[in-house]
Design a protein around this motif. Structure first.
Motif, PDB file in Angstrom:
ATOM      1  N   LEU A  75      45.888  38.198  37.163  1.00 52.21           N
ATOM      2  CA  LEU A  75      44.699  39.015  37.413  1.00 52.21           C
ATOM      3  C   LEU A  75      44.041  38.678  38.752  1.00 52.21           C
ATOM      4  O   LEU A  75      43.615  39.576  39.486  1.00 52.21           O
ATOM      5  CB  LEU A  75      43.694  38.826  36.275  1.00 52.21           C
ATOM      6  CG  LEU A  75      44.117  39.373  34.906  1.00 52.21           C
ATOM      7  CD1 LEU A  75      43.063  39.057  33.862  1.00 52.21           C
ATOM      8  CD2 LEU A  75      44.377  40.871  34.970  1.00 52.21           C
ATOM      9  N   SER A  76      43.973  37.382  39.068  1.00 53.81           N
ATOM     10  CA  SER A  76      43.312  36.985  40.318  1.00 53.81           C
ATOM     11  C   SER A  76      44.080  37.472  41.541  1.00 53.81           C
ATOM     12  O   SER A  76      43.495  38.044  42.471  1.00 53.81           O
ATOM     13  CB  SER A  76      43.135  35.468  40.356  1.00 53.81           C
ATOM     14  OG  SER A  76      44.389  34.813  40.298  1.00 53.81           O
ATOM     15  N   THR A  77      45.388  37.253  41.550  1.00 51.03           N
ATOM     16  CA  THR A  77      46.181  37.704  42.702  1.00 51.03           C
ATOM     17  C   THR A  77      46.257  39.221  42.771  1.00 51.03           C
ATOM     18  O   THR A  77      46.138  39.816  43.844  1.00 51.03           O
ATOM     19  CB  THR A  77      47.597  37.113  42.635  1.00 51.03           C
ATOM     20  OG1 THR A  77      48.202  37.466  41.371  1.00 51.03           O
ATOM     21  CG2 THR A  77      47.579  35.612  42.770  1.00 51.03           C
ATOM     22  N   GLY A  78      46.450  39.852  41.598  1.00 53.46           N
ATOM     23  CA  GLY A  78      46.579  41.306  41.590  1.00 53.46           C
ATOM     24  C   GLY A  78      45.296  42.007  41.976  1.00 53.46           C
ATOM     25  O   GLY A  78      45.297  42.917  42.813  1.00 53.46           O
ATOM     26  N   LEU A  79      44.174  41.584  41.390  1.00 60.10           N
ATOM     27  CA  LEU A  79      42.908  42.242  41.702  1.00 60.10           C
ATOM     28  C   LEU A  79      42.479  41.995  43.142  1.00 60.10           C
ATOM     29  O   LEU A  79      41.902  42.888  43.788  1.00 60.10           O
ATOM     30  CB  LEU A  79      41.821  41.753  40.736  1.00 60.10           C
ATOM     31  CG  LEU A  79      41.930  42.260  39.290  1.00 60.10           C
ATOM     32  CD1 LEU A  79      40.846  41.642  38.428  1.00 60.10           C
ATOM     33  CD2 LEU A  79      41.851  43.790  39.251  1.00 60.10           C
ATOM     34  N   THR A  80      42.736  40.792  43.649  1.00 60.27           N
ATOM     35  CA  THR A  80      42.370  40.513  45.040  1.00 60.27           C
ATOM     36  C   THR A  80      43.117  41.425  45.996  1.00 60.27           C
ATOM     37  O   THR A  80      42.537  42.020  46.920  1.00 60.27           O
ATOM     38  CB  THR A  80      42.662  39.043  45.376  1.00 60.27           C
ATOM     39  OG1 THR A  80      41.921  38.201  44.496  1.00 60.27           O
ATOM     40  CG2 THR A  80      42.281  38.732  46.820  1.00 60.27           C
ATOM     41  N   MET A  81      44.431  41.552  45.770  1.00 59.44           N
ATOM     42  CA  MET A  81      45.219  42.428  46.625  1.00 59.44           C
ATOM     43  C   MET A  81      44.880  43.892  46.386  1.00 59.44           C
ATOM     44  O   MET A  81      44.886  44.714  47.317  1.00 59.44           O
ATOM     45  CB  MET A  81      46.707  42.187  46.376  1.00 59.44           C
ATOM     46  CG  MET A  81      47.639  42.992  47.270  1.00 59.44           C
ATOM     47  SD  MET A  81      47.334  42.717  49.040  1.00 59.44           S
ATOM     48  CE  MET A  81      47.791  40.987  49.176  1.00 59.44           C
ATOM     49  N   LEU A  82      44.517  44.251  45.142  1.00 57.10           N
ATOM     50  CA  LEU A  82      44.206  45.637  44.825  1.00 57.10           C
ATOM     51  C   LEU A  82      42.916  46.093  45.498  1.00 57.10           C
ATOM     52  O   LEU A  82      42.834  47.191  46.056  1.00 57.10           O
ATOM     53  CB  LEU A  82      44.090  45.802  43.307  1.00 57.10           C
ATOM     54  CG  LEU A  82      43.691  47.186  42.789  1.00 57.10           C
ATOM     55  CD1 LEU A  82      44.775  48.207  43.090  1.00 57.10           C
ATOM     56  CD2 LEU A  82      43.403  47.132  41.298  1.00 57.10           C
ATOM     57  N   LEU A  83      41.887  45.238  45.470  1.00 56.28           N
ATOM     58  CA  LEU A  83      40.571  45.643  45.968  1.00 56.28           C
ATOM     59  C   LEU A  83      40.387  45.398  47.456  1.00 56.28           C
ATOM     60  O   LEU A  83      39.527  46.032  48.079  1.00 56.28           O
ATOM     61  CB  LEU A  83      39.477  44.910  45.185  1.00 56.28           C
ATOM     62  CG  LEU A  83      39.401  45.214  43.689  1.00 56.28           C
ATOM     63  CD1 LEU A  83      38.359  44.351  43.026  1.00 56.28           C
ATOM     64  CD2 LEU A  83      39.112  46.694  43.452  1.00 56.28           C
ATOM     65  N   PHE A  84      41.139  44.461  48.022  1.00 59.82           N
ATOM     66  CA  PHE A  84      40.927  44.107  49.424  1.00 59.82           C
ATOM     67  C   PHE A  84      42.171  44.316  50.288  1.00 59.82           C
ATOM     68  O   PHE A  84      42.195  43.902  51.442  1.00 59.82           O
ATOM     69  CB  PHE A  84      40.478  42.649  49.543  1.00 59.82           C
ATOM     70  CG  PHE A  84      39.189  42.360  48.835  1.00 59.82           C
ATOM     71  CD1 PHE A  84      37.972  42.696  49.408  1.00 59.82           C
ATOM     72  CD2 PHE A  84      39.192  41.774  47.579  1.00 59.82           C
ATOM     73  CE1 PHE A  84      36.782  42.436  48.751  1.00 59.82           C
ATOM     74  CE2 PHE A  84      38.004  41.503  46.916  1.00 59.82           C
ATOM     75  CZ  PHE A  84      36.800  41.849  47.501  1.00 59.82           C
ATOM     76  N   GLY A  85      43.206  44.927  49.716  1.00 64.32           N
ATOM     77  CA  GLY A  85      44.418  45.162  50.492  1.00 64.32           C
ATOM     78  C   GLY A  85      44.259  46.312  51.470  1.00 64.32           C
ATOM     79  O   GLY A  85      43.373  47.164  51.335  1.00 64.32           O
ATOM     80  N   LYS A  86      45.138  46.335  52.450  1.00 65.58           N
ATOM     81  CA  LYS A  86      45.109  47.389  53.456  1.00 65.58           C
ATOM     82  C   LYS A  86      46.044  48.520  53.034  1.00 65.58           C
ATOM     83  O   LYS A  86      47.011  48.315  52.319  1.00 65.58           O
ATOM     84  CB  LYS A  86      45.512  46.847  54.817  1.00 65.58           C
ATOM     85  CG  LYS A  86      44.554  45.799  55.370  1.00 65.58           C
ATOM     86  CD  LYS A  86      45.020  45.314  56.734  1.00 65.58           C
ATOM     87  CE  LYS A  86      44.059  44.270  57.293  1.00 65.58           C
ATOM     88  NZ  LYS A  86      44.498  43.789  58.629  1.00 65.58           N
ATOM     89  N   GLY A  87      45.746  49.705  53.502  1.00 58.77           N
ATOM     90  CA  GLY A  87      46.587  50.854  53.210  1.00 58.77           C
ATOM     91  C   GLY A  87      46.009  52.129  53.815  1.00 58.77           C
ATOM     92  O   GLY A  87      44.800  52.238  54.056  1.00 58.77           O
TER      93      GLY A  87
END
Length: 256
Positions: A75-87
């Motif tokens: 959850l921590s890795t997935g949510l961090t990348m989901l909410l703050f990732g670039k795209g």
């Protein structure tokens, strides 16, 4: 504490040579690390999860407790990348939070990788005996004995150190020792525990050195082993099952 890691039943994974198991699992972790395909990463996580939950031999309650840090990591890795990732293909944005198609893919990729690492690591730790693992590394992969015996000695000292810590805690409780609050109390606790433990560790290390000298232990010299480890038929089954499962996961990710 160590009784907690006693399996409910010994599955076929317990009969696999621990050194071979380490090499295969390490190769699987390398494949997981370099993989950039989201479907394959998810298939790997499902595969390793099946091995962990079905073939580790532990009760569902213990496996559920061990799964808690895996879920938190996912959850921590997935949510961090989901909410703050670039795209570029943005689906939703609010302030610093931005969800895009690329961030969803990266979240699934990193989350699946974290699950795979956790499943493989726990499966390996739960299905080996540490002493036999180092014996197998010395005999099958020629690990220098000075490193292997150092790890074996350190592992065997963990219960002794734990027991010494418990004895010290009970002795302080019987004497009704009261510690101060705050940082001063923390310093007092460290002083009360560390000095006796260090003294006992020095005595224990001296006894180990005398014992190794009495057994004519020499660095690099050829030695016989009290626990001989060999390859057996179960190792071939293990290789076939793991390679076949990995290929199945890859084909599943391609066609589905």
């Amino acid at each position: 504490m160590f009784n907690w890691f006693t399996p409910k039943r010994e599955t076929w994974l317990f009969r696999v040579n621990p050194a071979l198991k380490f090499i295969v699992f390490f190769a699987f972790l390398i494949i997981t690390l370099v993989n950039q395909s989201v479907p394959f990463a998810i298939s790997q996580a499902v595969l390793y999860g099946i091995v962990f939950y079905v073939f580790s031999g532990y009760s569902l309650k213990k496996l559920s407790i061990l799964s808690i840090p895996l879920v938190i990591s996912f959850l921590s890795t997935g949510l961090t990348m989901l909410l703050f990732g670039k795209g570029e293909a943005v689906l939703w944005q609010w302030g610093l939070f931005k969800i895009s198609e690329e961030s969803i893919q990266h979240a699934l990729l990193l989350g699946s990788k974290s699950l795979s690492f956790g499943f493989v690591g726990f499966t390996f730790i739960l299905t080996i005996q540490p002493v036999l693992f180092f014996y197998a590394m010395m005999q099958q992969f020629r690990l220098p004995s000075k490193y292997a015996y150092s790890f074996i000695a350190a592992f065997r000292l963990i219960p002794a150190v734990t027991e010494e810590l418990q004895i010290r805690r009970n002795a302080l409780k019987v004497r009704n020792i009261q510690f101060s609050k705050g940082i001063k109390g923390l310093y007092e606790r460290l002083q009360s525990y560390t000095v006796p433990l260090f003294a006992q560790s020095i005595r224990r290390a001296q006894r180990i050195a005398v014992a190794m000298e009495a057994k004519q232990y020499q660095m690099g010299a050829a030695r016989t082993y009290y626990y001989p480890t060999r390859y057996n038929g179960m190792d071939r089954v293990f290789l076939l099952v793991m390679i076949g499962s990995l290929c199945s996961a890859f084909l599943l990710s391609v066609y589905l």
